[in-house]
Design a protein around this motif. Structure first.
Motif, short mmCIF file in Angstrom:
data_model
loop_
_atom_site.label_atom_id
_atom_site.label_comp_id
_atom_site.label_asym_id
_atom_site.label_seq_id
_atom_site.Cartn_x
_atom_site.Cartn_y
_atom_site.Cartn_z
N SER A 116 -27.92 -18.29 -36.32
CA SER A 116 -27.96 -17.99 -37.75
C SER A 116 -29.12 -18.69 -38.46
O SER A 116 -29.54 -18.26 -39.53
N CYS A 117 -29.64 -19.79 -37.84
CA CYS A 117 -30.63 -20.64 -38.55
C CYS A 117 -30.07 -21.04 -39.91
O CYS A 117 -30.82 -21.25 -40.86
N SER A 118 -28.75 -21.13 -39.99
CA SER A 118 -28.06 -21.40 -41.24
C SER A 118 -26.73 -22.06 -40.91
O SER A 118 -26.56 -22.63 -39.83
N ALA A 119 -25.80 -22.00 -41.85
CA ALA A 119 -24.46 -22.56 -41.66
C ALA A 119 -23.55 -21.94 -42.70
O ALA A 119 -23.99 -21.22 -43.59
N SER A 120 -22.25 -22.19 -42.55
CA SER A 120 -21.27 -21.80 -43.58
C SER A 120 -21.41 -20.33 -43.99
O SER A 120 -21.36 -19.44 -43.16
N VAL A 121 -21.60 -20.09 -45.29
CA VAL A 121 -21.64 -18.72 -45.78
C VAL A 121 -22.89 -17.95 -45.35
O VAL A 121 -22.93 -16.73 -45.43
N GLY A 122 -23.91 -18.66 -44.86
CA GLY A 122 -25.03 -17.95 -44.25
C GLY A 122 -24.56 -17.22 -43.01
O GLY A 122 -24.90 -16.05 -42.79
N GLN A 123 -23.73 -17.87 -42.21
CA GLN A 123 -23.14 -17.23 -41.04
C GLN A 123 -22.19 -16.10 -41.46
O GLN A 123 -22.14 -15.05 -40.82
N THR A 124 -21.45 -16.34 -42.54
CA THR A 124 -20.51 -15.33 -43.04
C THR A 124 -21.23 -14.04 -43.37
O THR A 124 -20.78 -12.94 -43.00
N LEU A 125 -22.36 -14.14 -44.06
CA LEU A 125 -23.10 -12.94 -44.45
C LEU A 125 -23.67 -12.19 -43.24
O LEU A 125 -23.70 -10.95 -43.24
N ILE A 126 -24.08 -12.93 -42.22
CA ILE A 126 -24.57 -12.27 -41.00
C ILE A 126 -23.43 -11.51 -40.33
O ILE A 126 -23.60 -10.36 -39.90
N ALA A 127 -22.26 -12.15 -40.25
CA ALA A 127 -21.11 -11.48 -39.63
C ALA A 127 -20.70 -10.23 -40.40
O ALA A 127 -20.38 -9.19 -39.81
N LEU A 128 -20.73 -10.32 -41.73
CA LEU A 128 -20.39 -9.15 -42.55
C LEU A 128 -21.42 -8.03 -42.38
O LEU A 128 -21.05 -6.85 -42.40
N LYS A 129 -22.67 -8.40 -42.22
CA LYS A 129 -23.71 -7.39 -42.03
C LYS A 129 -23.52 -6.66 -40.69
O LYS A 129 -23.71 -5.44 -40.61
N ILE A 130 -23.13 -7.40 -39.66
CA ILE A 130 -22.84 -6.77 -38.37
C ILE A 130 -21.73 -5.74 -38.54
O ILE A 130 -21.84 -4.60 -38.07
#
Length: 278
Positions: A116-130
């Motif tokens: 994610s090169c991120s954490a927390s809600v950054g990961q959340t947004l990637i998962a939602l985009k998938i």
């Protein structure tokens, strides 16, 4: 195609995501002094924050094992994995090792791992985009390409209430921590494209620091009408609501979500911390 979205427990899920059978969580372990805490549905944020405040040493996290990931690679044909930044944790490497071992026996599987090169809600947004693309029945290859592109344009920022964890972990000298505490200095931080953490700015007082963070969103967001604005808070829903209202006064995002931090994100953010991503 059947699909599964695997996330490590630094991903702060919404209630809808928790109830959705497509999402599966691999837990990290938190260490506070002599106490080990599994970052799963049993995580007690209040107890954890109390243990951290009482401990003279910084809390630590241990990444999931490759075997933990391999267990979840079973089942669905298309597997997508979202991990905490590889610069902050070994979770991504564990997922990669698990994939290599699993594909030796199951070469037909599609498994893509997103650092994610991120954490927390950054990961959340990637998962939602998938999931968004999966619902549109796009191919595994197309989803992989589009989500990597989405991740490249993702911004993650946060404001800390205090610097104790950074001081205890040696990332901030004791003198700087004392000065910051006495002067009520609050840093505004951001995640780089490489997944490391840098300081964007600082301010005296939490409200001014949050204001700087809000203004940075207004200045750098692109195409907000197609983006979700995500906020994670550590034990301070009122502060998260304030950030939401201030941002949405100025920017027309497609949607906004607010979540409470789970274990790993609580460790990074600290009591009262706010993390945003868009």
């Amino acid at each position: 195609m059947s699909y599964k979205i695997i996330v490590d427990s630094c991903t702060d899920l919404t209630e809808d995501m928790r109830k959705d059978g497509h999402f599966h969580v691999v837990s990290l372990t938190l260490q506070v002094g002599e106490k080990s805490i599994i970052d799963n549905e049993t995580f007690d944020q209040a107890r954890f924050l109390r243990l951290v405040s009482e401990s003279p040493v910084a809390p630590k996290s241990a990444c999931p094992s490759p075997e933990a990931y391999m267990e979840l690679y079973k089942g669905e044909e298309d597997i997508y994995v979202v991990t905490l930044s590889a610069s902050l944790s070994g979770s991504f490497n564990s997922a990669e090792v698990g994939r290599k071992l699993y594909l030796e026996e199951n070469p037909h599987k599609n498994i893509e791992i997103f650092n994610s090169c991120s954490a927390s809600v950054g990961q959340t947004l990637i998962a939602l985009k998938i999931q968004e693309y999966a619902k549109l029945e796009k191919s595994f290859q197309e989803i992989t390409r589009l989500v990597h592109k989405f991740r490249e344009n993702l911004s993650t920022k946060f404001v800390l209430e205090n610097l104790d964890t950074l001081r205890k972990s040696g990332r901030l000298t004791g003198l700087k921590a004392i000065i910051s505490s006495v002067l009520n200095i609050k840093p505004v931080m951001y995640g780089t494209s490489e997944g490391t953490i840098n300081k964007l700015d600082q301010a005296r007082g939490i409200q001014k620091a949050l204001g700087i963070m809000v203004e940075s969103v207004v200045k750098d967001v692109k195409n907000p009408e197609s983006r979700i604005f995500a906020i994670a808070h550590c034990n301070n829903p009122a502060r998260a609501q304030y950030v939401k209202e201030e941002v949405l006064k100025r920017v027309s995002f497609k949607d906004c979500i607010i979540v409470n931090t789970a274990g790993v994100s609580s460790m990074y953010a600290g009591d009262g911390g706010i993390i945003i991503s868009y």
